[in-house]
Design an enzyme around this catalytic site. Structure first.
Site, short mmCIF file in Angstrom:
data_model
loop_
_atom_site.label_atom_id
_atom_site.label_comp_id
_atom_site.label_asym_id
_atom_site.label_seq_id
_atom_site.Cartn_x
_atom_site.Cartn_y
_atom_site.Cartn_z
N GLU A 45 42.09 42.34 47.06
CA GLU A 45 41.52 41.07 46.62
C GLU A 45 40.54 40.53 47.67
O GLU A 45 40.83 40.54 48.88
CB GLU A 45 42.66 40.08 46.41
CG GLU A 45 42.25 38.70 45.96
CD GLU A 45 43.45 37.78 45.77
OE1 GLU A 45 43.24 36.67 45.24
OE2 GLU A 45 44.58 38.15 46.14
N LYS A 114 39.95 35.82 38.27
CA LYS A 114 41.36 35.47 38.43
C LYS A 114 41.67 34.21 37.62
O LYS A 114 40.96 33.21 37.72
CB LYS A 114 41.66 35.24 39.91
CG LYS A 114 43.13 35.06 40.27
CD LYS A 114 43.28 35.02 41.79
CE LYS A 114 44.72 34.91 42.23
NZ LYS A 114 44.84 34.94 43.72
N CYS A 151 46.04 39.69 41.78
CA CYS A 151 47.14 39.06 42.50
C CYS A 151 48.06 38.24 41.59
O CYS A 151 48.87 38.78 40.87
CB CYS A 151 46.58 38.21 43.65
SG CYS A 151 47.81 37.80 44.93
#
Length: 553
Positions: A45, A114, A151
């Protein structure tokens, strides 16, 4: 349509803010993956910017540098080498996203944002990023539908199930998951929940880096469709690990991958803190470190960690005895320095103490000696260490443990001086355990000598600050095994006083520890950073007010 795929896990160590350096690190890993025959290389990430970039990511010039880096790396995939999945901040219109990109054949073949932005513990991503508007669609690569989750999107239901419903065949999860004692168990449980709900295998790619108070230990892995961790990348080491995949009966299976052993307990904590010290000192461009070596267990462990992180030549140890320093402390400090092979000198503080006594005599006339005179000794030592730091360019490593930091058993501008505290999140009883582990074990990345590096007497003698005659820590504090247990319940578990008392602890003692914990907040705000080890650390995890009238009644 191919039924095989070679995917490289690029577990590398990006540096926050060093966009050009991170591009070079990405190129190097891609080259290594190409030599191993990879079709695709997966990075962690925000690998382009480094993670977490905090408010640095708000600078428009930084955002532009990251965008330019992504475009440059995309162009470079025109060379016929492996495609890449990389993470970077990405601005579109008025929104800044935490994004991942598939770079292939000279272009950005796909980008995904994200959706879940964590806002707990060490995380405060909603402060900086805009959540992706929708769950991501599968990403097509070599006719394989990849389910990209960044994540936190893996940790909660929704994104994985949506991707599966849209035909995803394999999950790839770039991560910036910080180290803590329970991290590996928590990560595998979260990954297993997604795999169990969907029946798809998963690649988890984590970064490796010490970044201020946060540490990332790597430990990337492949989980099969049955929910078992099938292949493991190492902890505490960079790697470009090849995983090989084959499609059979319409399902992708990993047939080859890294088989690194994972460690836990004292070894895991020791190696994690060593990595944190190495990265903090070297990334901030200090030549080495200076440590006040008292003959006590905390400074001995700090010195051992420093040597293992930086090498003995980069560690300067100083004994600063007073009239209260026991002969055995002098002997133990020198013996420890010899075992570690570090530079060692003794600078007595008696002349400075005498000078301060004379300077303050008119102001203190008619008053008995008390903790004030004890603190003067500690502050003199702090001045000496900072003078050596200034003169020789070495960072002062602070040596206080979490037990002491919790209850304020430390002196501002004295033993709390320094640039970094390796033991800040490690309780006293854990300090003893780490000393015993290091005397009995070693690891390949540790730069210090094998065998015993801390004299036995340092570990077995009663702890003392040696600021007055016959002083022992237990004169002021409960036994550390009791104190640590109460603190863990107050700090990590946020338990009520009555619930701690119900476990058999004396109520007056629990209330005293709670009071000391609260009134020491102003000291901790002025303490140097140190690596997060426990579930809750002082600083980013636990942000209590300094002015605080609350007591649990």
């Amino acid at each position: 349509m191919s039924d095989t795929l070679s995917i490289a896990i690029a577990q590398i160590a990006p540096v926050v803010g060093d966009v050009d350096g991170n591009v070079q690190r990405i190129r190097k890993a891609r080259m290594e993956a190409a030599e191993a025959g990879a079709d695709l290389v997966v990075f962690c990430e925000l690998v382009v910017s480094g993670y977490p970039p905090e408010d640095l990511v708000n600078k428009p010039s930084y955002q532009r540098a990251c965008r330019d880096a992504v475009l440059k790396l995309a162009e470079e995939t025109r060379d016929g080498g492996p495609a890449m999945i990389i993470g970077s901040p990405w601005r579109e219109d008025d929104a800044l996203y935490n994004a991942v990109f598939l770079l292939n054949q000279g272009e950005i073949a796909a980008k995904r944002f994200k959706v879940r932005l964590p806002n707990y513990g060490v995380f405060d991503e909603p402060r900086r990023f805009t959540p992706g508007p929708d769950f991501p669609e599968p990403t097509l690569f070599n006719d394989v539908k990849l389910g990209l989750m960044i994540c936190e999107d893996m940790w909660l239901p929704g994104a994985g199930e949506y991707l599966t419903g849209k035909g995803a065949e394999l999950f790839i999860v770039p991560h910036g998951s910080p180290f803590r004692k329970s991290a590996i168990e928590e990560r595998t449980m979260a990954a297993r929940a997604r795999v169990t709900a969907t029946g798809l295998p998963l690649i988890f790619v984590n970064q490796l880096a010490g970044q201020d108070e946060i540490l990332f230990e790597g430990a990337s892995f492949v989980m099969n469709a049955g929910g078992a961790v099938q292949y493991r990348a190492p902890q505490f080491a960079e790697t470009v690990a090849i995983t090989k995949w084959r499609k059979a009966d319409d399902h992708w299976q990993c047939t080859e991958g890294p088989a690194a052993p994972w460690v836990d307990g004292s070894e895991m904590i020791y190696r994690a803190v060593t990595l944190a010290v190495r990265d903090y000192v070297t990334k901030n461009r200090f030549k080495g470190v200076v440590i006040g070596l008292s003959g006590g267990v905390d400074s001995a462990l700090t010195a051992a960690i420093a040597v293992d992180a930086l090498g003995a030549d980069a560690v300067r140890c100083v004994m600063m005895p007073s009239k209260y320093t026991a002969d055995e402390s002098l002997e133990d400090a020198e013996a420890c320095a010899k075992m570690l092979g570090v530079s060692y000198q003794s600078i007595p503080i008696a002349p400075g103490v005498e000078a301060f006594d004379q300077m303050l005599a008119p102001s203190f006339a008619g008053r008995e000696k008390d903790v004030t005179e004890e603190n003067i000794q500690s502050r003199l030592r702090g001045v000496l260490l900072m003078a050596l730091s200034n003169k020789f360019g070495d960072m002062v490593l602070t040596t206080g443990n979490k037990s002491e930091m919790s209850v304020g058993y430390a002196t501002l501008y004295g033993d709390m001086n320094g640039g970094f505290n390796p033991l800040k999140d490690i309780y006293k009883m854990e300090v003893f355990a780490l000393c015993r582990w290091r005397n009995e074990h070693h690891a390949s990345e540790l730069l210090g000598p094998e065998g015993q590096v801390i004299p036995d007497r340092i570990i077995t003698k009663p702890p003392s600050a040696e600021l007055r005659e016959d002083q022992k820590d237990e004169d002021s504090l409960p036994p550390y095994e009791v104190l640590d247990a109460i603190l863990e319940m107050l700090v990590e578990k946020e338990m009520a006083v009555r619930d701690i008392v119900a476990k058999g602890y004396e109520e007056a003692l629990v209330r005293r520890v709670e009071h000391l914990l609260y009134v020491a907040e102003y000291k901790r705000r002025q303490a140097p950073p140190g690596p997060k080890v426990a579930a809750v650390n002082f600083g980013r995890d636990r942000r209590y007010p300094i002015t605080n009238g609350w007591r649990d009644k």
